[in-house]
Design an enzyme around this catalytic site. Structure first.
Site, PDB file in Angstrom:
ATOM      1  N   LYS A 232       0.845  -1.205   0.000  1.00 41.71           N
ATOM      2  CA  LYS A 232       0.000   0.000   0.000  1.00 41.71           C
ATOM      3  C   LYS A 232       0.874   1.247   0.000  1.00 41.71           C
ATOM      4  CE  LYS A 232      -4.024  -1.763   2.555  1.00 41.71           C
ATOM      5  NZ  LYS A 232      -5.049  -1.621   1.524  1.00 41.71           N
ATOM      6  N   ARG A 306     -10.281 -11.433   1.212  1.00 36.90           N
ATOM      7  CA  ARG A 306     -11.141 -12.423   0.559  1.00 36.90           C
ATOM      8  C   ARG A 306     -10.511 -13.813   0.571  1.00 36.90           C
ATOM      9  NH1 ARG A 306     -11.380  -9.027  -4.878  1.00 36.90           N
ATOM     10  NH2 ARG A 306     -11.099  -7.383  -3.353  1.00 36.90           N
TER      11      ARG A 306
HETATM   12  N1  BES Z   1      -8.296  -3.797   3.929  1.00 31.31           N
HETATM   13  C1  BES Z   1      -8.439  -3.346   2.621  1.00 31.31           C
HETATM   14  C2  BES Z   1      -9.736  -2.593   2.367  1.00 31.31           C
HETATM   15  C3  BES Z   1      -9.947  -1.284   3.085  1.00 31.31           C
HETATM   16  C4  BES Z   1      -9.674  -0.080   2.440  1.00 31.31           C
HETATM   17  C5  BES Z   1     -10.443  -1.243   4.364  1.00 31.31           C
HETATM   18  C6  BES Z   1      -9.884   1.107   3.107  1.00 31.31           C
HETATM   19  C7  BES Z   1     -10.653  -0.060   5.020  1.00 31.31           C
HETATM   20  C8  BES Z   1     -10.379   1.126   4.376  1.00 31.31           C
HETATM   21  C9  BES Z   1      -8.402  -4.521   1.639  1.00 31.31           C
HETATM   22  O1  BES Z   1      -7.644  -5.602   2.032  1.00 31.31           O
HETATM   23  C10 BES Z   1      -7.810  -4.000   0.370  1.00 31.31           C
HETATM   24  O2  BES Z   1      -6.703  -3.571   0.391  1.00 31.31           O
HETATM   25  N2  BES Z   1      -8.583  -4.046  -0.706  1.00 31.31           N
HETATM   26  C11 BES Z   1      -8.149  -3.560  -1.969  1.00 31.31           C
HETATM   27  C12 BES Z   1      -8.646  -4.520  -3.031  1.00 31.31           C
HETATM   28  C13 BES Z   1      -8.053  -4.285  -4.378  1.00 31.31           C
HETATM   29  C14 BES Z   1      -6.587  -4.661  -4.385  1.00 31.31           C
HETATM   30  C15 BES Z   1      -8.810  -5.124  -5.383  1.00 31.31           C
HETATM   31  C16 BES Z   1      -8.750  -2.174  -2.191  1.00 31.31           C
HETATM   32  O3  BES Z   1      -9.887  -1.951  -1.775  1.00 31.31           O
HETATM   33  O4  BES Z   1      -8.055  -1.323  -2.720  1.00 31.31           O
HETATM   34 ZN    ZN Z   2      -5.580  -5.409   1.532  1.00 28.76          ZN
END
Ligand code: BES
Ligand code: ZN
Ligand code: ZN
Length: 454
Positions: A232, A306
């Site tokens: 991230k 997921r």
């Molecule tokens: N934990 C995150 C989602 C999230 C984002 C929670 C903001 C709380 C606040 C999740 O694991 C994630 O990173 N999802 C990605 C998915 C993408 C790579 C398809 C996302 O939402 O960017």
């Molecule tokens: Zn994630």
């Protein structure tokens, strides 16, 4: 903070729909707006419309306003309403408003108000008891989520669950990384394998005698989500201690259900792991086999929740027989927050009636949920050229739904399943309504009310 009958040092008044006029003061009686006159020992709070959300916000606002003063008791006449749920919300707000996360501060928060004095001839014992159990558990959930990732590791979360189980007479099984590997939960195992704090699958059960119904609650417990090798960006990584919100929520729910002595068998499954980097990290391009035999092409290691949930869903359906419902709770996608804003959770599934019931319950508890509908075109976006399914969609649109559809591939009892994406409201970096900065405990109240009428 305790509820009691009698008089208090300062009197609080709820002003419904601007019913009382204050010519001298700039007070309009908006939801949660406070007019505090300490020299007269009076505090007024506005409510535009009586509902659970506004009642919780009003009483939480009273406590927040009193924090700067030394009054130890506040007296209030509960509004003249019959609806038990609304009265529970009214009392709950005081305790929710008193929450402050000061664990890491040298100077601790002040909690001057020790007594909420009820000025009424009506009896509220049963209602205040339930309000206390609800608020204590919401604050318990908030504490877990707000605690830093170096403290709440998967093993620590398991230890907290064990402690709850011991105290509340629940069954508790904890499975470590070796169990996950040896039993083919490779999706879950792989997410956690780069961390020095290995994953845990935690299974708590509450089995009251003669219960007629059975529900399974699954929670995403990413004690930290750095994104993994699909790292991230710095700004997005901050707050990812809150990626364990789903797990903390289901732990709080099963704890509260046992304290409220609900007549339902409940299973809580917490998928606890840390998504980290390192030479042992799972990689984009890996193909992982989940417990149900489906193979998953990893194209982004940040879509890790997921993967953990897929194996938790498989575990639940293999090990828990004849359940009536299966719900999962997860801070699953940023897309859900983009679509609905920070204050609303998305709910998805194939059983429209089940979803309607949840939406109806949430109107009574004052939490915001929105139904997001699946469709067959979105399912196709998860196709993989080399495996059964891909862990991310090929389109940048509809991310909350494609994540939900991914999960559905690991559910057999599709009509019994509902997916809750709580990524927005679980953790907000500002105060809102009756919630503090940080973790909210979102979804707890709605699920508890749903279970009470289940
Ligand atoms: N934990 C995150 C989602 C999230 C984002 C929670 C903001 C709380 C606040 C999740 O694991 C994630 O990173 N999802 C990605 C998915 C993408 C790579 C398809 C996302 O939402 O960017
Ligand atoms: Zn994630
Ligand atoms: Zn995550």
């Amino acid at each position: 903070m305790k509820f009691k009958i009698g008089k208090g040092e300062i009197k609080a008044y709820i002003v419904i729909n601007g019913a009382k006029k204050f010519e001298k003061y700039a007070f309009e009686g908006k939801d949660g707006e406070v007019l505090f006159l300490p020299e007269r020992k009076k505090i007024y709070v506005g409510i535009e419309k009586i509902n659970a959300e506004n009642l919780k916000t009003a009483t939480a606002s009273i406590i927040k306003a009193l924090k700067k003063y030394k009054f130890e008791s506040v007296e209030i006449t509960p509004p003249n309403i019959k609806d038990k749920d609304l009265l529970i919300a009214f009392f709950e707000g005081f305790l929710l408003g008193d929450y402050e996360f000061d664990k890491y501060k040298s100077k601790k928060a002040k909690h001057p108000v020790k007594e909420i004095c009820i000025n009424s001839k009506r009896k509220f014992d049963e209602i205040t008891k339930e309000a206390e159990i609800r608020a204590e558990n919401i604050n318990f959930i908030r504490d877990i989520i707000n605690s830093m990732p170096d403290e709440i590791t998967p093993a620590k979360l398991a230890a907290i669950a064990e402690e709850v189980a011991l105290k509340n007479n629940l069954e508790c099984k904890i499975y470590d990384e070796n169990y996950l590997y040896e039993n083919g939960y490779y999706a879950f195992y792989s997410v956690g394998k780069a961390s020095k704090n290995p994953p845990r699958l935690i299974h708590l059960s509450y089995k009251p005698e003669n219960s007629k119904r059975k529900i399974v609650l699954i929670g995403k417990g990413l004690c930290y989500d750095s994104g993994g090798l699909s790292l991230k960006p710095a700004d997005y990584m901050v707050t990812m201690k809150s990626d364990k919100s789903g797990a903390a929520t289901v732990l709080g729910i099963i704890k509260a259900a046992s304290e409220l002595k609900l007549d339902i068998e409940i299973h809580a499954i917490l998928g606890a792991a840390e998504n980290m980097i390192g030479s042992n990290a799972y990689k984009p391009d890996d193909v992982l086999k989940a417990k149900n035999g489906k193979t998953i092409e990893v194209r982004n290691t940040d879509a890790e929740g997921r993967l953990v949930l897929a194996d938790c869903l498989c575990y639940a359906e293999e090990n828990i027989k004849d359940f009536d419902k299966i719900f999962d709770f997860a801070t699953l996608t940023g897309a859900c927050v983009v679509g609905l804003g920070e204050y609303t959770a998305g709910i998805m599934g194939f059983n429209k009636n089940q979803i309607e019931e949840i939406l109806k319950t949430s109107e009574k508890t004052g939490e915001h949920f929105a139904y997001l509908p699946f469709n067959k075109y979105l399912s196709k976006l998860l196709k993989s050229n080399i495996a059964d399914i891909c862990n991310i969609a090929s389109s940048r649109y509809g991310g909350a739904l494609t994540a939900g559809l991914f999960l559905s591939e690991f559910v057999q009892n599709k009509e019994k399943w509902t997916h809750f994406d709580i990524a927005g409201p679980a953790y907000v970096e500002k105060e809102w309504g009756y919630n503090p900065h940080g973790a909210s405990g979102f979804a707890f109240d709605t699920v508890i009310s749903y279970l009470k009428s289940f």
